[in-house]
Design a protein around this motif. Sequence first.
Motif, PDB file in Angstrom:
ATOM      1  N   PHE A  22       0.848  -1.147  -0.068  1.00 22.88           N
ATOM      2  CA  PHE A  22       0.091   0.065   0.026  1.00 22.88           C
ATOM      3  C   PHE A  22       0.880   1.094  -0.216  1.00 22.88           C
ATOM      4  CE2 PHE A  22      -2.765  -3.385   0.941  1.00 22.88           C
ATOM      5  CZ  PHE A  22      -4.289  -2.784   0.958  1.00 22.88           C
ATOM      6  N   VAL A  23       1.085   2.025  -1.305  1.00 25.35           N
ATOM      7  CA  VAL A  23       2.073   2.941  -1.223  1.00 25.35           C
ATOM      8  C   VAL A  23       1.143   4.168  -1.078  1.00 25.35           C
ATOM      9  CG1 VAL A  23       3.589   3.931  -2.869  1.00 25.35           C
ATOM     10  CG2 VAL A  23       3.211   1.277  -2.785  1.00 25.35           C
ATOM     11  N   GLY A  24       1.750   5.232  -0.161  1.00 27.75           N
ATOM     12  CA  GLY A  24       1.029   6.512  -0.410  1.00 27.75           C
ATOM     13  C   GLY A  24       1.813   7.375  -1.368  1.00 27.75           C
ATOM     14  N   ILE A 151      11.379   1.143  -2.357  1.00 28.14           N
ATOM     15  CA  ILE A 151      11.570   0.237  -3.510  1.00 28.14           C
ATOM     16  C   ILE A 151      11.721  -1.150  -3.199  1.00 28.14           C
ATOM     17  CG2 ILE A 151      13.316  -0.049  -5.180  1.00 28.14           C
ATOM     18  CD1 ILE A 151      14.183   2.878  -5.115  1.00 28.14           C
ATOM     19  N   ALA A 152      12.219  -1.545  -2.364  1.00 34.93           N
ATOM     20  CA  ALA A 152      12.374  -2.922  -1.952  1.00 34.93           C
ATOM     21  C   ALA A 152      11.173  -3.478  -1.536  1.00 34.93           C
ATOM     22  CB  ALA A 152      13.371  -2.971  -0.649  1.00 34.93           C
ATOM     23  N   ALA A 153      10.149  -2.567  -1.149  1.00 39.24           N
ATOM     24  CA  ALA A 153       8.747  -3.035  -0.523  1.00 39.24           C
ATOM     25  C   ALA A 153       7.989  -3.457  -1.877  1.00 39.24           C
ATOM     26  CB  ALA A 153       8.114  -2.273   0.212  1.00 39.24           C
ATOM     27  N   VAL A 154       8.108  -2.293  -2.862  1.00 37.17           N
ATOM     28  CA  VAL A 154       7.183  -2.753  -3.980  1.00 37.17           C
ATOM     29  C   VAL A 154       7.902  -3.984  -4.567  1.00 37.17           C
ATOM     30  CG1 VAL A 154       6.202  -0.546  -4.246  1.00 37.17           C
ATOM     31  CG2 VAL A 154       8.254  -0.818  -5.432  1.00 37.17           C
ATOM     32  N   ASN A 155       9.206  -4.221  -4.714  1.00 38.73           N
ATOM     33  CA  ASN A 155       9.875  -5.246  -5.605  1.00 38.73           C
ATOM     34  C   ASN A 155       9.351  -6.477  -4.955  1.00 38.73           C
ATOM     35  OD1 ASN A 155      11.284  -3.572  -7.461  1.00 38.73           O
ATOM     36  ND2 ASN A 155      13.204  -3.774  -6.232  1.00 38.73           N
ATOM     37  N   ALA A 156       9.185  -6.638  -3.561  1.00 41.91           N
ATOM     38  CA  ALA A 156       8.935  -7.804  -3.019  1.00 41.91           C
ATOM     39  C   ALA A 156       7.210  -8.076  -3.240  1.00 41.91           C
ATOM     40  CB  ALA A 156       9.197  -7.753  -1.535  1.00 41.91           C
ATOM     41  N   ALA A 157       6.636  -6.991  -3.477  1.00 40.94           N
ATOM     42  CA  ALA A 157       5.136  -7.425  -3.502  1.00 40.94           C
ATOM     43  C   ALA A 157       4.734  -7.838  -4.656  1.00 40.94           C
ATOM     44  CB  ALA A 157       4.353  -5.961  -3.243  1.00 40.94           C
ATOM     45  N   ASP A 158       3.415  -8.488  -4.598  1.00 39.56           N
ATOM     46  CA  ASP A 158       2.717  -8.938  -5.942  1.00 39.56           C
ATOM     47  C   ASP A 158       2.138  -7.845  -6.784  1.00 39.56           C
ATOM     48  OD1 ASP A 158       3.578 -11.657  -5.581  1.00 39.56           O
ATOM     49  OD2 ASP A 158       1.977 -11.685  -4.080  1.00 39.56           O
ATOM     50  N   ARG A 159       1.426  -6.786  -5.992  1.00 39.87           N
ATOM     51  CA  ARG A 159       0.828  -5.869  -6.312  1.00 39.87           C
ATOM     52  C   ARG A 159       1.173  -4.547  -5.373  1.00 39.87           C
ATOM     53  NH1 ARG A 159      -5.396  -6.344  -7.321  1.00 39.87           N
ATOM     54  NH2 ARG A 159      -4.802  -5.370  -9.195  1.00 39.87           N
ATOM     55  N   ALA A 160       0.831  -3.396  -6.271  1.00 42.88           N
ATOM     56  CA  ALA A 160       1.209  -2.190  -5.700  1.00 42.88           C
ATOM     57  C   ALA A 160      -0.312  -1.478  -5.426  1.00 42.88           C
ATOM     58  CB  ALA A 160       2.064  -1.347  -6.375  1.00 42.88           C
ATOM     59  N   VAL A 161      -0.816  -0.872  -4.458  1.00 44.57           N
ATOM     60  CA  VAL A 161      -1.950  -0.289  -4.214  1.00 44.57           C
ATOM     61  C   VAL A 161      -1.754   1.145  -3.926  1.00 44.57           C
ATOM     62  CG1 VAL A 161      -4.193   0.061  -3.054  1.00 44.57           C
ATOM     63  CG2 VAL A 161      -3.306  -2.404  -3.731  1.00 44.57           C
ATOM     64  N   VAL A 162      -1.836   2.162  -4.823  1.00 40.09           N
ATOM     65  CA  VAL A 162      -1.561   3.706  -4.557  1.00 40.09           C
ATOM     66  C   VAL A 162      -2.674   4.292  -3.745  1.00 40.09           C
ATOM     67  CG1 VAL A 162      -0.980   5.855  -5.436  1.00 40.09           C
ATOM     68  CG2 VAL A 162       0.042   3.697  -6.421  1.00 40.09           C
TER      69      VAL A 162
END
Length: 260
Positions: A22-24, A151-162
């Motif tokens: 979950f990306v702010g 960057i590491a968090a979104v790389n590890a994630a299957d999906r990015a929710v903005v």
Amino acid sequence: MDDTGGTSGDGARTTAANCVAFVGATGGAGTTRCTLEVAAALAADGADVGVFDAAFATQGLAAHVEGQIAPDLTALLTDEADAPLSDGLTTLDVAVPGRVAVCPAFAPFERFARAKTPDAARRLETRLTAAAERFDHVLVDVPPIAANQAIAAVNAADRAVVVAPGTTRGADAVQRMRTRLTHVGAEADLVVATRGTFEGADCEVPESGVVEPDGVPACLDDGGAFAGAIVELAAAAVGRDVSDAFDGGGLLSSVERYVN
């Protein structure tokens, strides 16, 4: 079930979880709140959920944890890099069939600065990957993409929710965040507008009326538009229909388009 992940009823380890970042899009978007509410909704459906705080500067997840936080996530990436993940997990006191285990960041400036180095970011990616093998779902509270740990968090994630406030400012921030995600080899799979809406938002989460940390998660006691929005967000972000857990047979029609 042990304190590091989920098991099925016969004791076998569950399959790898969806890891969702979950990306702010901007500060004050409500990213931490959305992450916790979705975690609670999934746990209400019986899931074992791990929540990790990659927003080292604001450390918002720590406000929802009672008692001492030691080690926190930044310590697990630096001074206590060899400690088991379970050492940093705290189970939230919510009356649900599943579990919400959180790993907050709560550190002095010196340590959270070290936790943002490239080596620490690689450890974060490894920690999240391991967590995804043990929890039914892993959710990560991620600040705007401007540091190694994000960057590491979104790389590890299957999906990015903005996540962005439902304002013109929020809409503009989403466009900037889409560009940043592209630059790091990711993309915005879902856009959430909070406390309002804008063109291009996939989901909307209204005000809940609950603002104090000890009242969060609020979706479990809401039963109205806020809970319905969280049910829809859980389906869109994770692909899991949790409406039955909210006595929400009527909510199914609003979420089925998100669930495979």
